[in-house]
Design a protein around this motif. Structure first.
Motif, PDB file in Angstrom:
ATOM      1  N   THR A   4       0.545  -1.045  -0.144  1.00 20.60           N
ATOM      2  CA  THR A   4      -0.214   0.033  -0.267  1.00 20.60           C
ATOM      3  C   THR A   4       1.008   1.726   0.543  1.00 20.60           C
ATOM      4  O   THR A   4       1.537   1.488   1.140  1.00 20.60           O
ATOM      5  CB  THR A   4      -1.094   0.087   1.187  1.00 20.60           C
ATOM      6  N   SER A   5       0.285   1.603   0.140  1.00 21.98           N
ATOM      7  CA  SER A   5       1.374   3.316  -1.171  1.00 21.98           C
ATOM      8  C   SER A   5       0.225   4.655   0.334  1.00 21.98           C
ATOM      9  O   SER A   5      -0.817   4.609  -0.200  1.00 21.98           O
ATOM     10  CB  SER A   5       1.799   4.018  -2.173  1.00 21.98           C
ATOM     11  N   LYS A   6       1.560   4.921   0.841  1.00 21.82           N
ATOM     12  CA  LYS A   6       0.333   5.811   2.241  1.00 21.82           C
ATOM     13  C   LYS A   6       0.244   6.838   2.003  1.00 21.82           C
ATOM     14  O   LYS A   6      -1.845   7.096   2.211  1.00 21.82           O
ATOM     15  CB  LYS A   6       1.764   6.210   3.423  1.00 21.82           C
ATOM     16  N   ASP A   7       0.321   7.572   0.965  1.00 21.56           N
ATOM     17  CA  ASP A   7       0.110   8.518   0.156  1.00 21.56           C
ATOM     18  C   ASP A   7      -1.347   8.607  -0.539  1.00 21.56           C
ATOM     19  O   ASP A   7      -2.139  10.086  -0.692  1.00 21.56           O
ATOM     20  CB  ASP A   7       1.060   8.959  -0.834  1.00 21.56           C
ATOM     21  N   THR A   8      -1.402   7.682  -1.489  1.00 21.58           N
ATOM     22  CA  THR A   8      -2.358   7.611  -2.001  1.00 21.58           C
ATOM     23  C   THR A   8      -3.464   6.322  -1.784  1.00 21.58           C
ATOM     24  O   THR A   8      -4.189   6.602  -2.590  1.00 21.58           O
ATOM     25  CB  THR A   8      -1.872   7.567  -3.961  1.00 21.58           C
ATOM     26  N   ARG A   9      -2.771   5.503  -0.949  1.00 15.90           N
ATOM     27  CA  ARG A   9      -3.715   4.439  -0.389  1.00 15.90           C
ATOM     28  C   ARG A   9      -4.458   3.892  -1.572  1.00 15.90           C
ATOM     29  O   ARG A   9      -5.227   2.909  -2.041  1.00 15.90           O
ATOM     30  CB  ARG A   9      -5.158   4.902  -0.345  1.00 15.90           C
ATOM     31  N   ILE A  10      -3.087   3.541  -3.045  1.00 15.88           N
ATOM     32  CA  ILE A  10      -3.482   2.874  -4.268  1.00 15.88           C
ATOM     33  C   ILE A  10      -2.803   1.448  -3.587  1.00 15.88           C
ATOM     34  O   ILE A  10      -1.800   1.364  -2.888  1.00 15.88           O
ATOM     35  CB  ILE A  10      -1.871   3.200  -4.822  1.00 15.88           C
ATOM     36  N   ILE A  11      -3.682   0.199  -4.758  1.00 16.56           N
ATOM     37  CA  ILE A  11      -3.254  -1.054  -3.610  1.00 16.56           C
ATOM     38  C   ILE A  11      -2.718  -1.898  -4.801  1.00 16.56           C
ATOM     39  O   ILE A  11      -2.964  -1.935  -5.696  1.00 16.56           O
ATOM     40  CB  ILE A  11      -4.017  -1.872  -2.720  1.00 16.56           C
ATOM     41  N   LEU A  30     -12.137   9.312 -12.308  1.00 17.09           N
ATOM     42  CA  LEU A  30     -11.652  10.747 -12.492  1.00 17.09           C
ATOM     43  C   LEU A  30     -10.597  11.015 -12.671  1.00 17.09           C
ATOM     44  O   LEU A  30      -9.063   9.544 -12.395  1.00 17.09           O
ATOM     45  CB  LEU A  30     -11.976  11.293 -10.659  1.00 17.09           C
ATOM     46  N   PRO A  31      -9.709  12.200 -13.073  1.00  9.38           N
ATOM     47  CA  PRO A  31      -8.657  12.457 -12.992  1.00  9.38           C
ATOM     48  C   PRO A  31      -7.827  11.887 -12.247  1.00  9.38           C
ATOM     49  O   PRO A  31      -7.629  12.639 -10.845  1.00  9.38           O
ATOM     50  CB  PRO A  31      -8.030  13.443 -14.022  1.00  9.38           C
ATOM     51  N   PRO A  32      -6.442  11.239 -12.003  1.00  6.18           N
ATOM     52  CA  PRO A  32      -5.452  11.429 -11.410  1.00  6.18           C
ATOM     53  C   PRO A  32      -4.688  12.325 -11.093  1.00  6.18           C
ATOM     54  O   PRO A  32      -4.293  13.175 -11.761  1.00  6.18           O
ATOM     55  CB  PRO A  32      -4.838   9.849 -11.706  1.00  6.18           C
ATOM     56  N   ASN A  33      -4.009  12.494  -8.936  1.00  5.59           N
ATOM     57  CA  ASN A  33      -3.364  14.249  -9.277  1.00  5.59           C
ATOM     58  C   ASN A  33      -2.138  13.759  -8.888  1.00  5.59           C
ATOM     59  O   ASN A  33      -1.727  12.412 -10.108  1.00  5.59           O
ATOM     60  CB  ASN A  33      -3.732  14.811  -7.844  1.00  5.59           C
ATOM     61  N   GLN A  34      -1.190  14.456  -8.557  1.00  2.00           N
ATOM     62  CA  GLN A  34      -0.053  14.826 -10.080  1.00  2.00           C
ATOM     63  C   GLN A  34       1.016  13.050  -8.579  1.00  2.00           C
ATOM     64  O   GLN A  34       1.487  12.464  -9.547  1.00  2.00           O
ATOM     65  CB  GLN A  34       0.591  15.622  -9.236  1.00  2.00           C
ATOM     66  N   ILE A  40       1.437   6.076 -10.006  1.00  2.00           N
ATOM     67  CA  ILE A  40       1.023   4.766 -10.836  1.00  2.00           C
ATOM     68  C   ILE A  40       2.484   4.137 -11.786  1.00  2.00           C
ATOM     69  O   ILE A  40       2.418   3.902 -12.130  1.00  2.00           O
ATOM     70  CB  ILE A  40       0.015   5.708 -11.390  1.00  2.00           C
ATOM     71  N   ASN A  41       2.886   5.506 -12.059  1.00  2.00           N
ATOM     72  CA  ASN A  41       3.991   5.422 -13.017  1.00  2.00           C
ATOM     73  C   ASN A  41       5.401   4.712 -12.514  1.00  2.00           C
ATOM     74  O   ASN A  41       5.627   3.754 -13.366  1.00  2.00           O
ATOM     75  CB  ASN A  41       4.257   7.175 -13.365  1.00  2.00           C
ATOM     76  N   ALA A  42       5.722   4.912 -11.366  1.00  2.00           N
ATOM     77  CA  ALA A  42       6.653   4.151 -10.618  1.00  2.00           C
ATOM     78  C   ALA A  42       6.446   2.679 -10.560  1.00  2.00           C
ATOM     79  O   ALA A  42       6.931   1.464 -10.961  1.00  2.00           O
ATOM     80  CB  ALA A  42       6.544   4.504  -8.700  1.00  2.00           C
ATOM     81  N   ILE A  43       4.679   2.272 -11.091  1.00  2.00           N
ATOM     82  CA  ILE A  43       4.548   0.906 -10.605  1.00  2.00           C
ATOM     83  C   ILE A  43       4.769   0.203 -11.865  1.00  2.00           C
ATOM     84  O   ILE A  43       4.585  -0.893 -12.279  1.00  2.00           O
ATOM     85  CB  ILE A  43       2.619   0.775 -10.249  1.00  2.00           C
ATOM     86  N   TRP A  44       4.339   1.036 -12.672  1.00  2.00           N
ATOM     87  CA  TRP A  44       3.849   0.568 -13.972  1.00  2.00           C
ATOM     88  C   TRP A  44       5.574   0.258 -14.674  1.00  2.00           C
ATOM     89  O   TRP A  44       5.356  -0.506 -15.136  1.00  2.00           O
ATOM     90  CB  TRP A  44       3.149   2.056 -14.580  1.00  2.00           C
ATOM     91  N   GLN A  45       6.539   1.378 -14.255  1.00  2.00           N
ATOM     92  CA  GLN A  45       8.112   1.190 -14.731  1.00  2.00           C
ATOM     93  C   GLN A  45       8.292  -0.975 -14.128  1.00  2.00           C
ATOM     94  O   GLN A  45       9.192  -0.867 -14.259  1.00  2.00           O
ATOM     95  CB  GLN A  45       8.663   2.799 -14.281  1.00  2.00           C
ATOM     96  N   GLN A  46       7.890  -0.604 -13.137  1.00  2.00           N
ATOM     97  CA  GLN A  46       7.824  -2.340 -12.292  1.00  2.00           C
ATOM     98  C   GLN A  46       7.875  -3.427 -13.035  1.00  2.00           C
ATOM     99  O   GLN A  46       8.694  -4.390 -13.151  1.00  2.00           O
ATOM    100  CB  GLN A  46       7.778  -1.698 -10.666  1.00  2.00           C
ATOM    101  N   HIS A  47       6.627  -3.515 -13.226  1.00  2.00           N
ATOM    102  CA  HIS A  47       5.650  -4.432 -13.823  1.00  2.00           C
ATOM    103  C   HIS A  47       5.410  -4.030 -15.353  1.00  2.00           C
ATOM    104  O   HIS A  47       4.640  -5.045 -15.411  1.00  2.00           O
ATOM    105  CB  HIS A  47       4.643  -4.659 -12.594  1.00  2.00           C
ATOM    106  N   HIS A  48       5.412  -3.299 -15.754  1.00  2.00           N
ATOM    107  CA  HIS A  48       5.484  -2.926 -17.217  1.00  2.00           C
ATOM    108  C   HIS A  48       3.717  -2.759 -17.877  1.00  2.00           C
ATOM    109  O   HIS A  48       3.310  -2.654 -18.753  1.00  2.00           O
ATOM    110  CB  HIS A  48       6.044  -4.200 -18.086  1.00  2.00           C
ATOM    111  N   VAL A  49       2.988  -3.381 -17.551  1.00  2.00           N
ATOM    112  CA  VAL A  49       1.850  -3.573 -17.036  1.00  2.00           C
ATOM    113  C   VAL A  49       0.789  -3.801 -16.424  1.00  2.00           C
ATOM    114  O   VAL A  49       1.020  -4.175 -15.525  1.00  2.00           O
ATOM    115  CB  VAL A  49       1.634  -5.193 -17.682  1.00  2.00           C
ATOM    116  N   VAL A  63      -9.962   9.391 -21.715  1.00  2.00           N
ATOM    117  CA  VAL A  63      -9.074  10.152 -22.418  1.00  2.00           C
ATOM    118  C   VAL A  63      -8.254  10.517 -21.437  1.00  2.00           C
ATOM    119  O   VAL A  63      -7.063  11.156 -21.297  1.00  2.00           O
ATOM    120  CB  VAL A  63     -10.140  10.682 -23.268  1.00  2.00           C
ATOM    121  N   ASN A  64      -9.372  11.195 -20.501  1.00  2.00           N
ATOM    122  CA  ASN A  64      -9.340  12.123 -19.187  1.00  2.00           C
ATOM    123  C   ASN A  64      -8.007  11.953 -18.102  1.00  2.00           C
ATOM    124  O   ASN A  64      -6.830  12.580 -18.095  1.00  2.00           O
ATOM    125  CB  ASN A  64     -10.348  12.771 -18.251  1.00  2.00           C
TER     126      ASN A  64
END
Ligand SMILES: O=C(O)CCC(=O)C(=O)O
Length: 293
Positions: A4-11, A30-34, A40-49, A63-64
């Motif tokens: 779990t990422s503390k800041d975003t509560r992403i699981i 909803l469009p994600p905040n920065q 998401i980008n950090a997870i994406w770079q590590q897991h690719h998909v 699109v948004n």
């Protein structure tokens, strides 16, 4: 395993050994905040998909969301298959389009990375499942960083020095499309050579960039190139290097075209509708036209 990422509560739930992770805890309508984009980008770079499951989205919401990850392609290299209101969305469908049978029904039937036949190959793609057949219609992904890293150092040295020539004519299903449109798409996209190893601009990771849409290596004949293309493709697509996505309606699956290649399987009843919408994030300029058809 869950993190779990503390800041975003992403699981985060990894989905495969080689690649693939599901992200939960985020409302992607909803469009994600920065902070969320960075996480998401950090997870994406590590897991690719990365996979967001089961959230019904409007075209505008896709699109948004997608445009927070980079400039979106307006799909002008394949202009006939765009969403009529949102050119940032490509329709990959077996439903009829404008009352005519769809020509994108067989998109992606061989291993590829998106828009590798253009001078600006896609950085990333985000594919939304609007309607799926009851069984099958799966998509498989191969980790091309791992494919590169598991080559011998001698073979790495060989591919490091090659340019792969991408030819849109090798796109599966192209010959089933309207011949006039196909001719125009071929003229828009002459064969182009890209480095056979693509370096990810953020992670610096080296990924094999050779797919089933490569006709030959620049400076080599087709018959010299063929065994090496075949070897590299079969090396990259070994089962242990694959994540296979079984779609649910409302899934948004995002892949990094710089580190992944993929294939859409025809493992379903073509009489049943399958309707997908793809946003494509533009990559850097790359390659040189080789001027052969
Ligand atoms: O329909 C799919 O599952 C994937 C389509 C595809 O290959 C693509 O969008 O490049």
């Amino acid at each position: 395993m869950q993190k779990t990422s503390k800041d975003t509560r992403i699981i985060l739930d990894p989905l495969g050994y080689a690649l693939g992770a599901e992200i939960r805890g985020l409302d992607i309508s909803l469009p994600p905040n920065q902070k969320e984009v960075d996480a998401i980008n950090a997870i994406w770079q590590q897991h690719h998909v990365i996979v967001f499951r089961g959230k019904r989205l409007q075209a505008s919401e896709i699109v948004n969301f997608a445009q927070e990850f980079g400039q979106l392609d307006d799909h002008s290299s394949t202009p006939f298959y765009r969403h009529k209101d949102f050119p940032q969305l490509l329709q990959i469908t077996n439903r009829s389009i404008d009352g005519r049978p769809s020509e994108t029904r067989n998109t992606g039937r061989n291993w590829h990375s998106d828009y590798s036949y253009t001078g600006r190959p896609a950085a990333a793609s985000m594919l939304y499942c609007d309607q799926r057949p009851p069984i099958g219609g799966d998509t498989m992904f191969a980790n091309m960083v791992r494919a590169y890293e598991t080559l011998s150092t001698t073979m790495q040295g060989i591919v490091d020095n090659l340019h792969a020539v991408y030819d849109i004519s090798l796109t599966a299903g192209l010959n089933e499309r309207d011949p006039d449109k196909t001719k125009e798409v071929r003229l828009l996209n002459p064969p182009i050579a890209h480095p056979a190893v693509r370096v990810h601009p953020r992670s610096g990771k080296r990924a094999l960039y050779v797919s089933e849409r490569v006709s030959h290596f620049h400076g080599m004949t087709r018959s010299e190139s063929r065994p090496l293309i075949d070897f590299l493709c079969s090396h990259a697509t070994q089962p242990e290097n694959i994540y296979r996505h079984v779609w649910q309606e409302g899934d948004l699956v995002c892949w990094d075209n710089r580190t992944v290649m993929h294939i859409a399987l025809a493992d379903f009843d073509e009489g049943k509708p399958r309707h997908m919408l793809r946003a494509t994030v533009l990559g850097e300029q790359s390659g040189f036209i080789v001027g052969e058809h």
